[in-house]
Design an enzyme around this catalytic site. Structure first.
Site, PDB file in Angstrom:
ATOM      1  N   ILE A  12       0.843  -1.193   0.000  1.00 52.20           N
ATOM      2  CA  ILE A  12       0.000   0.000   0.000  1.00 52.20           C
ATOM      3  C   ILE A  12       0.886   1.253   0.000  1.00 52.20           C
ATOM      4  O   ILE A  12       0.633   2.222  -0.720  1.00 52.20           O
ATOM      5  CB  ILE A  12      -0.980  -0.004   1.199  1.00 52.20           C
ATOM      6  CG1 ILE A  12      -1.789  -1.308   1.199  1.00 52.20           C
ATOM      7  CG2 ILE A  12      -1.922   1.199   1.132  1.00 52.20           C
ATOM      8  CD1 ILE A  12      -2.663  -1.526   2.427  1.00 52.20           C
ATOM      9  N   ALA A  74       4.494  -1.857   9.190  1.00 46.34           N
ATOM     10  CA  ALA A  74       3.909  -2.754  10.193  1.00 46.34           C
ATOM     11  C   ALA A  74       3.953  -4.171   9.653  1.00 46.34           C
ATOM     12  O   ALA A  74       3.996  -4.376   8.440  1.00 46.34           O
ATOM     13  CB  ALA A  74       2.449  -2.371  10.466  1.00 46.34           C
ATOM     14  N   TYR A 140      -2.832  -8.573  16.206  1.00 49.24           N
ATOM     15  CA  TYR A 140      -2.674  -7.596  15.130  1.00 49.24           C
ATOM     16  C   TYR A 140      -3.657  -6.437  15.326  1.00 49.24           C
ATOM     17  O   TYR A 140      -3.275  -5.261  15.353  1.00 49.24           O
ATOM     18  CB  TYR A 140      -2.896  -8.287  13.778  1.00 49.24           C
ATOM     19  CG  TYR A 140      -2.947  -7.330  12.613  1.00 49.24           C
ATOM     20  CD1 TYR A 140      -1.789  -6.718  12.149  1.00 49.24           C
ATOM     21  CD2 TYR A 140      -4.156  -7.039  11.978  1.00 49.24           C
ATOM     22  CE1 TYR A 140      -1.845  -5.821  11.089  1.00 49.24           C
ATOM     23  CE2 TYR A 140      -4.216  -6.150  10.919  1.00 49.24           C
ATOM     24  CZ  TYR A 140      -3.054  -5.549  10.477  1.00 49.24           C
ATOM     25  OH  TYR A 140      -3.118  -4.666   9.436  1.00 49.24           O
ATOM     26  N   PHE A 168     -10.284  -1.827   4.801  1.00 53.86           N
ATOM     27  CA  PHE A 168     -10.863  -3.152   4.629  1.00 53.86           C
ATOM     28  C   PHE A 168      -9.870  -3.938   3.751  1.00 53.86           C
ATOM     29  O   PHE A 168      -8.685  -3.888   4.053  1.00 53.86           O
ATOM     30  CB  PHE A 168     -12.316  -3.020   4.149  1.00 53.86           C
ATOM     31  CG  PHE A 168     -13.222  -2.647   5.321  1.00 53.86           C
ATOM     32  CD1 PHE A 168     -13.039  -1.432   5.994  1.00 53.86           C
ATOM     33  CD2 PHE A 168     -14.180  -3.522   5.807  1.00 53.86           C
ATOM     34  CE1 PHE A 168     -13.800  -1.102   7.117  1.00 53.86           C
ATOM     35  CE2 PHE A 168     -14.953  -3.200   6.926  1.00 53.86           C
ATOM     36  CZ  PHE A 168     -14.759  -1.993   7.579  1.00 53.86           C
ATOM     37  N   ASN A 169     -10.281  -4.654   2.716  1.00 58.36           N
ATOM     38  CA  ASN A 169      -9.306  -5.501   2.022  1.00 58.36           C
ATOM     39  C   ASN A 169      -8.651  -4.786   0.840  1.00 58.36           C
ATOM     40  O   ASN A 169      -9.260  -4.645  -0.216  1.00 58.36           O
ATOM     41  CB  ASN A 169      -9.984  -6.794   1.551  1.00 58.36           C
ATOM     42  CG  ASN A 169     -10.345  -7.688   2.719  1.00 58.36           C
ATOM     43  OD1 ASN A 169     -11.083  -7.284   3.613  1.00 58.36           O
ATOM     44  ND2 ASN A 169      -9.810  -8.884   2.733  1.00 58.36           N
ATOM     45  N   HIS A 188      -3.084 -13.473   0.806  1.00 51.60           N
ATOM     46  CA  HIS A 188      -4.313 -12.780   0.413  1.00 51.60           C
ATOM     47  C   HIS A 188      -5.033 -13.477  -0.732  1.00 51.60           C
ATOM     48  O   HIS A 188      -4.410 -14.055  -1.617  1.00 51.60           O
ATOM     49  CB  HIS A 188      -4.004 -11.321   0.060  1.00 51.60           C
ATOM     50  CG  HIS A 188      -3.510 -10.553   1.235  1.00 51.60           C
ATOM     51  ND1 HIS A 188      -2.212 -10.148   1.369  1.00 51.60           N
ATOM     52  CD2 HIS A 188      -4.140 -10.167   2.358  1.00 51.60           C
ATOM     53  CE1 HIS A 188      -2.064  -9.525   2.528  1.00 51.60           C
ATOM     54  NE2 HIS A 188      -3.220  -9.527   3.156  1.00 51.60           N
ATOM     55  N   ARG A 220     -16.095 -10.082   1.901  1.00 57.33           N
ATOM     56  CA  ARG A 220     -15.168  -8.989   2.227  1.00 57.33           C
ATOM     57  C   ARG A 220     -15.391  -7.826   1.269  1.00 57.33           C
ATOM     58  O   ARG A 220     -15.894  -7.992   0.168  1.00 57.33           O
ATOM     59  CB  ARG A 220     -13.704  -9.461   2.088  1.00 57.33           C
ATOM     60  CG  ARG A 220     -13.294 -10.528   3.095  1.00 57.33           C
ATOM     61  CD  ARG A 220     -13.163  -9.972   4.486  1.00 57.33           C
ATOM     62  NE  ARG A 220     -12.772 -10.979   5.451  1.00 57.33           N
ATOM     63  CZ  ARG A 220     -13.623 -11.787   6.103  1.00 57.33           C
ATOM     64  NH1 ARG A 220     -14.928 -11.721   5.872  1.00 57.33           N
ATOM     65  NH2 ARG A 220     -13.179 -12.659   6.981  1.00 57.33           N
ATOM     66  N   ARG A 280     -10.945 -20.732   8.333  1.00 56.71           N
ATOM     67  CA  ARG A 280      -9.702 -20.260   8.930  1.00 56.71           C
ATOM     68  C   ARG A 280     -10.069 -19.597  10.251  1.00 56.71           C
ATOM     69  O   ARG A 280     -11.006 -18.787  10.288  1.00 56.71           O
ATOM     70  CB  ARG A 280      -9.057 -19.252   7.974  1.00 56.71           C
ATOM     71  CG  ARG A 280      -7.698 -18.749   8.404  1.00 56.71           C
ATOM     72  CD  ARG A 280      -7.042 -17.911   7.318  1.00 56.71           C
ATOM     73  NE  ARG A 280      -7.737 -16.646   7.095  1.00 56.71           N
ATOM     74  CZ  ARG A 280      -7.348 -15.715   6.217  1.00 56.71           C
ATOM     75  NH1 ARG A 280      -6.282 -15.931   5.463  1.00 56.71           N
ATOM     76  NH2 ARG A 280      -8.026 -14.601   6.073  1.00 56.71           N
ATOM     77  N   GLY A 282     -10.676 -17.305  13.265  1.00 60.86           N
ATOM     78  CA  GLY A 282     -10.714 -15.853  13.450  1.00 60.86           C
ATOM     79  C   GLY A 282     -11.291 -15.079  12.280  1.00 60.86           C
ATOM     80  O   GLY A 282     -11.248 -13.857  12.277  1.00 60.86           O
TER      81      GLY A 282
HETATM   82  N1  UDP Z   1      -9.428 -16.824   1.814  1.00 67.23           N
HETATM   83  C1  UDP Z   1      -9.627 -18.091   1.283  1.00 67.23           C
HETATM   84  N2  UDP Z   1      -8.532 -18.757   0.808  1.00 67.23           N
HETATM   85  C2  UDP Z   1      -7.282 -18.236   0.826  1.00 67.23           C
HETATM   86  C3  UDP Z   1      -7.090 -16.939   1.363  1.00 67.23           C
HETATM   87  C4  UDP Z   1      -8.193 -16.274   1.864  1.00 67.23           C
HETATM   88  O1  UDP Z   1     -10.744 -18.609   1.242  1.00 67.23           O
HETATM   89  O2  UDP Z   1      -6.330 -18.922   0.388  1.00 67.23           O
HETATM   90  C5  UDP Z   1     -10.601 -16.077   2.327  1.00 67.23           C
HETATM   91  C6  UDP Z   1     -10.475 -15.673   3.780  1.00 67.23           C
HETATM   92  O3  UDP Z   1     -11.039 -16.668   4.604  1.00 67.23           O
HETATM   93  C7  UDP Z   1     -11.273 -14.376   3.808  1.00 67.23           C
HETATM   94  C8  UDP Z   1     -11.106 -13.797   2.403  1.00 67.23           C
HETATM   95  O4  UDP Z   1     -10.658 -14.885   1.600  1.00 67.23           O
HETATM   96  O5  UDP Z   1     -12.635 -14.651   3.994  1.00 67.23           O
HETATM   97  C9  UDP Z   1     -10.086 -12.682   2.343  1.00 67.23           C
HETATM   98  O6  UDP Z   1      -8.915 -13.130   2.988  1.00 67.23           O
HETATM   99  P1  UDP Z   1      -7.554 -12.326   2.946  1.00 67.23           P
HETATM  100  O7  UDP Z   1      -6.535 -13.157   3.663  1.00 67.23           O
HETATM  101  O8  UDP Z   1      -7.261 -11.921   1.529  1.00 67.23           O
HETATM  102  O9  UDP Z   1      -7.854 -10.991   3.744  1.00 67.23           O
HETATM  103  P2  UDP Z   1      -8.422 -10.764   5.246  1.00 67.23           P
HETATM  104  O10 UDP Z   1      -9.909 -10.627   5.080  1.00 67.23           O
HETATM  105  O11 UDP Z   1      -8.017 -11.925   6.076  1.00 67.23           O
HETATM  106  O12 UDP Z   1      -7.777  -9.497   5.647  1.00 67.23           O
END
Ligand code: UDP
Length: 328
Positions: A12, A74, A140, A168-169, A188, A220, A280, A282
Site C-alpha cells: 500500500i 507494520a 494484530y 478493509f481488504n 491474500h 469482504r 480459517r 478468526g
Molecule cells: N481466503 C480463502 N482462501 C485463501 C485466502 C483467503 O478462502 O487462500 C478467504 C479468507 O477466509 C477471507 C477472504 O478470503 O474470507 C479474504 O482473505 P484475505 O486473507 O485476503 O484478507 P483478510 O480478510 O483476512 O484481511
C-alpha cells in the site's frame, strides 16, 4: 508538503508514494526492506533503515525537515500475530510509539496511520460505521487499536492532528503495471486466486463454505490500493492541530470468496482449480465498510467501485510480473 512515508516500499505504501510524488509532494521513504521492495519506489527517495533505529529516524526527520508522517510500516499477518504476539506488540506498537516520540521531539504533529477493520473484531452489523465498538480478536488488531488510542491522547495533550484510516481488504495494482502486490508469504485471496489461474499454484483453497452468507463463503469489501492512497492524501491535507479523523475505507460493497474466484475466471479467461477447506480461525463471516463519513467529510470516492476493474489491475500486474519484483 515534506512527507515521511514509513513502510513506503510495501504494497500500500508504494502506491501512496507514487501518488504523493505525482501530486508534487516531497516524499522520503523509510523502509527496512524486510517486507518492502527496493524496486517499488524511486531509488533517490528511499532510506533503508529500521523503525527501531530511533537515532536514524531523528536524523532523517531533522535533516529533511519533515512536516507530516504517513505510517504504513507494520507486520500484517493476522495468523502470525496469534502465534508470535511479541513480534506484533513490539513492531506495530512499541516501534510506533518510538516513532511518535521522535516526531514529538522534532515538533512534527501531523500523522496518518494505517489502521484496519480488524480493530472492530466481529461486527454486530454490516455495513460497518466508525462508531461500532472496537473489540479486536487478535494481537494484530489489538496493537493497531492501541496506536489509535495513543494518537487520540497525543491529539488531546499535544495538539496533534491525526487520521486513523481503517482499511478493509486492499487489492489491485497500479493500472500502469509498474507496481503491485508482492508478499512473501502471500496469504491474500486475490493474488492466490490469480496464481491458481496462472498455474503458479495447483489450486486455491476456500476457507469455509458453511458461513451464514448467501453462498456459504466469507464476504469482504475489496478496495483498490490507489483509492486507499487517495484517502491518505485527502486526510493529510485536512489535518490541522487537534484534528482527529477516523475513517473506514472500503467500497461499501461486499463480495464472497466464490464471487472473487468467479471474477478472476472472467478477467483471466482461465479456470481456477478450487479446493474447499475448513474455516480459517478468526475469520468473521462478513466485513463490509460504510465509508459514508469520509465521503461526506473529505469528498473521497472510490474510483474503483466494483470488483472486476480491481481484479483487472491485479491481473495486469501479475501477468507482467509472474515472480513479482524478482522480475525487475
Ligand atoms: N481466503 C480463502 N482462501 C485463501 C485466502 C483467503 O478462502 O487462500 C478467504 C479468507 O477466509 C477471507 C477472504 O478470503 O474470507 C479474504 O482473505 P484475505 O486473507 O485476503 O484478507 P483478510 O480478510 O483476512 O484481511
Amino acid at each position: 508538503m515534506r512527507i515521511l512515508v514509513t513502510g513506503g516500499a510495501g504494497y500500500i505504501g508504494s502506491h501512496a508514494v507514487k501518488l504523493f510524488l505525482s501530486r508534487g509532494h516531497d516524499v522520503s521513504v523509510y523502509d527496512s526492506l524486510v517486507y518492502g521492495h527496493r524496486a517499488a519506489v524511486p531509488a533517490d527517495r528511499l532510506i533503508v533503515a529500521d523503525l527501531a533505529d530511533v537515532h536514524r529516524l531523528d536524523q532523517v526527520i531533522l535533516e529533511r525537515r519533515i512536516e507530516a508522517v504517513v505510517h504504513f510500516a507494520a507486520f500484517c499477518y493476522v495468523g502470525e500475530s496469534v502465534q508470535h504476539p511479541a513480534k506484533y506488540w513490539q513492531n506495530n506498537l512499541v516501534n510506533t510509539l518510538n516513532l511518535m516520540e521522535c516526531l514529538r521531539r522534532n515538533g512534527v504533529s501531523r500523522f496518518v496511520f494505517s489502521s484496519t477493520c480488524a480493530t472492530y473484531g466481529i461486527p454486530d452489523k454490516v455495513p460497518m460505521t466508525e462508531d461500532l465498538p472496537q473489540k479486536p480478536i487478535n494481537p494484530y488488531g489489538q496493537a493497531k487499536l492501541a496506536v489509535e488510542r495513543a494518537l487520540a491522547d497525543y491529539a488531546h495533550a499535544y495538539g496533534w492532528g491525526y487520521a486513523a484510516l481503517r482499511y478493509f481488504n486492499a487489492a489491485g495494482a497500479s493500472p500502469d503495471g509498474s507496481i503491485g502486490e508482492d508478499h512473501d508469504p502471500e496469504t491474500h485471496l486475490i493474488p492466490l486466486v490469480i496464481w491458481a489461474a496462472m498455474g503458479k499454484r495447483p489450486h486455491v483453497e476456500v476457507f469455509g463454505t458453511d458461513y451464514a452468507t448467501p453462498d456459504g463463503t466469507c464476504i469482504r469489501d475489496y478496495i483498490h490500493v490507489d483509492d486507499l492512497a487517495e484517502a491518505h492524501l485527502l486526510a493529510l491535507e485536512k489535518l490541522g492541530p487537534g484534528s482527529e479523523l477516523r475513517y473506514n475505507l472500503g467500497t461499501g460493497r461486499g463480495y464472497s470468496v466464490r464471487e472473487v474466484i468467479h471474477t478472476v475466471e472472467e478477467v483471466t479467461r482461465k479456470t481456477v482449480p478450487v479446493k474447499e477447506g475448513p474455516r480459517r480461525e478468526g475469520d468473521p463471516p462478513a466485513l463490509v465498510a460504510s465509508s459514508e463519513r469520509i465521503q461526506k467529510e473529505l469528498g473521497w470516492r472510490p474510483r474503483y467501485a466494483e470488483l472486476r476493474p480491481i481484479v483487472e489491475t491485479a491481473w495486469n500486474w501479475h501477468r507482467g510480473h509472474p515472480k513479482g519484483y524478482r522480475d525487475r
